[in-house]
Write a protein that holds these residues in place. Structure first.
Motif, PDB file in Angstrom:
ATOM      1  N   LEU A  51       0.829  -1.215   0.000  1.00 37.71           N
ATOM      2  CA  LEU A  51       0.000   0.000   0.000  1.00 37.71           C
ATOM      3  C   LEU A  51       0.861   1.263   0.000  1.00 37.71           C
ATOM      4  O   LEU A  51       0.520   2.252  -0.654  1.00 37.71           O
ATOM      5  CB  LEU A  51      -0.930  -0.007   1.221  1.00 37.71           C
ATOM      6  N   ILE A 106      -7.275   4.081  -6.710  1.00 34.46           N
ATOM      7  CA  ILE A 106      -8.331   3.437  -5.922  1.00 34.46           C
ATOM      8  C   ILE A 106      -8.400   1.943  -6.229  1.00 34.46           C
ATOM      9  O   ILE A 106      -8.506   1.111  -5.311  1.00 34.46           O
ATOM     10  CB  ILE A 106      -9.692   4.113  -6.202  1.00 34.46           C
ATOM     11  N   SER A 107      -8.308   1.577  -7.501  1.00 37.45           N
ATOM     12  CA  SER A 107      -8.406   0.164  -7.891  1.00 37.45           C
ATOM     13  C   SER A 107      -7.264  -0.654  -7.295  1.00 37.45           C
ATOM     14  O   SER A 107      -7.490  -1.739  -6.733  1.00 37.45           O
ATOM     15  CB  SER A 107      -8.396   0.036  -9.414  1.00 37.45           C
ATOM     16  N   SER A 116      -5.404   0.090  -4.703  1.00 38.92           N
ATOM     17  CA  SER A 116      -5.514   0.066  -3.240  1.00 38.92           C
ATOM     18  C   SER A 116      -6.566  -0.952  -2.791  1.00 38.92           C
ATOM     19  O   SER A 116      -6.330  -1.730  -1.851  1.00 38.92           O
ATOM     20  CB  SER A 116      -5.879   1.450  -2.714  1.00 38.92           C
ATOM     21  N   LEU A 117      -7.720  -0.977  -3.462  1.00 33.58           N
ATOM     22  CA  LEU A 117      -8.771  -1.933  -3.109  1.00 33.58           C
ATOM     23  C   LEU A 117      -8.318  -3.364  -3.373  1.00 33.58           C
ATOM     24  O   LEU A 117      -8.621  -4.277  -2.582  1.00 33.58           O
ATOM     25  CB  LEU A 117     -10.047  -1.632  -3.903  1.00 33.58           C
ATOM     26  N   LEU A 118      -7.606  -3.577  -4.463  1.00 37.15           N
ATOM     27  CA  LEU A 118      -7.102  -4.921  -4.766  1.00 37.15           C
ATOM     28  C   LEU A 118      -6.179  -5.419  -3.666  1.00 37.15           C
ATOM     29  O   LEU A 118      -6.288  -6.561  -3.210  1.00 37.15           O
ATOM     30  CB  LEU A 118      -6.365  -4.902  -6.110  1.00 37.15           C
ATOM     31  N   LEU A 166      -6.115  -4.385  -0.550  1.00 37.34           N
ATOM     32  CA  LEU A 166      -6.889  -4.566   0.684  1.00 37.34           C
ATOM     33  C   LEU A 166      -7.710  -5.848   0.648  1.00 37.34           C
ATOM     34  O   LEU A 166      -7.783  -6.582   1.653  1.00 37.34           O
ATOM     35  CB  LEU A 166      -7.810  -3.364   0.898  1.00 37.34           C
ATOM     36  N   PHE A 167      -8.316  -6.158  -0.499  1.00 34.10           N
ATOM     37  CA  PHE A 167      -9.110  -7.388  -0.610  1.00 34.10           C
ATOM     38  C   PHE A 167      -8.216  -8.612  -0.441  1.00 34.10           C
ATOM     39  O   PHE A 167      -8.582  -9.581   0.245  1.00 34.10           O
ATOM     40  CB  PHE A 167      -9.824  -7.436  -1.956  1.00 34.10           C
ATOM     41  N   ARG A 168      -7.052  -8.584  -1.073  1.00 32.13           N
ATOM     42  CA  ARG A 168      -6.137  -9.716  -0.948  1.00 32.13           C
ATOM     43  C   ARG A 168      -5.624  -9.849   0.484  1.00 32.13           C
ATOM     44  O   ARG A 168      -5.523 -10.956   1.007  1.00 32.13           O
ATOM     45  CB  ARG A 168      -4.970  -9.552  -1.910  1.00 32.13           C
ATOM     46  N   ARG A 219      -7.168  -8.880   3.188  1.00 33.18           N
ATOM     47  CA  ARG A 219      -8.276  -9.339   4.027  1.00 33.18           C
ATOM     48  C   ARG A 219      -8.485 -10.846   3.868  1.00 33.18           C
ATOM     49  O   ARG A 219      -8.682 -11.567   4.854  1.00 33.18           O
ATOM     50  CB  ARG A 219      -9.558  -8.592   3.675  1.00 33.18           C
TER      51      ARG A 219
END
Length: 332
Positions: free
Chosen positions: A267, A311-312, A314-316, A318-320, A322
């Motif tokens: 990140l 944003i994409s 960062s979300l990728l 975070l999802f991984r 999590r």
């Protein structure tokens, strides 16, 4: 496996409070911070104008900016593990250079009432201009040495280490962006031809003359491109990128997905890449003679792509992170 999983999910902590900050940088930062209310008072009670702006605004902006820069670098040097004596000397060179720069700014702008940057119209102006430029390059070289040292050093956890390395690299590049301003404009070529000598050699603005309408405080042009924006953002990557790493440590106390070093490191890398993209975006906009206050269609499209990619990614991440955290929790 269980021990490794527990270590990965341990709540990260902020770096220990440094026992002793780099003293010369700290004292320069304190002196600059103390100068801020003086410059504010000057801006309120001294009605002199230089290039369309209150004469005290340049010292005010530089005092705030350089105080932050010195304070941040003083903290970074406390994280060194190796060659600390060399780091101390490099930090001292930066402190002396910054102090000299501030003296030149106040002396030339406030005391003499003369334009500082790009002004070589008299022998005294040219001397001050050359000393200023030499001082900035000396500071840049000292920061480069510190960056190389910390590239091979290992302060803090991995995310913090990479935030410092990327911040130093970005700030070095941002400082070099100032070179884009030292290009003789067509009006300065005509001025030199008429006077028989070069009087000015560079400009903040692209497509407009310096001193026109600008944004409050910063003075960034509202009528054309302004190369100071990318330079400013680049210089203050020194604070912005490590703040992301420290912010992620605080968020990790509430969100377990951010506890592993790997997720926070990725990140931080995304944030640094996004920040570099922003610097490129505003510099590209300025080079086209477009004001930051009036972005055109191409700039808006590029901004949307930059935001979407940030944003994409960062979300990728975070999802991984999590999903990995959930899997490790089940294993445990």
């Amino acid at each position: 496996m269980t021990i490794l999983t527990a270590r990965q999910n341990a709540v990260p902590t902020l770096p220990d409070r440094p026992a002793r900050l780099h003293r010369p940088l700290l004292w320069v930062a304190i002196a600059l911070a103390a100068l801020v209310p003086v410059t504010i008072g000057g801006a309120l009670f001294d009605d002199r104008i230089l290039l369309g702006h209150p004469i005290w605004m340049k010292p005010l902006k530089f005092a705030i900016s350089l105080a932050l820069y010195c304070g941040t670098l003083a903290w970074m040097l406390t994280l060194q593990k190796r060659a600390r004596r060399l780091g101390w000397w490099m930090g001292t060179i930066v402190a002396i250079g910054v102090a000299a720069e501030m003296v030149l700014i106040i002396g030339q702008v406030v005391v003499r009432g003369r334009q500082l940057h790009f002004n070589v119209s008299t022998p005294a102006d040219q001397l001050i201009h050359n000393i200023m430029a030499s001082t900035i390059y000396l500071v840049w070289a000292a920061v480069l040495v510190i960056a190389i040292q910390l590239l091979f050093d290992k302060p803090g956890d991995r995310a913090l280490r990479w935030s410092i390395r990327l911040a130093l690299g970005t700030t070095l590049a941002g400082m070099l962006l100032g070179n884009l301003m030292f290009r003789v404009t067509p009006s300065q070529e005509r001025e030199a031809a008429a006077a028989g000598q070069q009087l000015h050699l560079g400009s903040h603005g692209v497509g407009v003359e310096d001193g026109g309408p600008g944004l409050p405080i910063t003075g960034w042009s509202t009528q054309g491109g302004d190369l100071r924006i990318g330079h400013f953002l680049g210089v203050h990557a020194l604070q912005a990128i490590p703040l992301v790493a420290l912010g992620l440590v605080l968020l990790a106390r509430r969100f377990p997905a951010l506890r592993p070093e790997g997720a926070r490191t990725v990140l931080v890398t995304v944030a640094a890449a996004s920040y570099a993209g922003l610097i490129w975006l505003v510099t590209w906009q300025a080079e086209r003679g477009e004001s930051i206050a009036h972005p055109g269609g191409a700039t808006l499209i590029a901004t949307g792509c930059w935001l979407g990619a940030t944003i994409s990614l960062s979300l990728l991440v975070l999802f991984r992170a999590r999903r990995t955290t959930l899997v490790s929790t089940r294993i445990r």
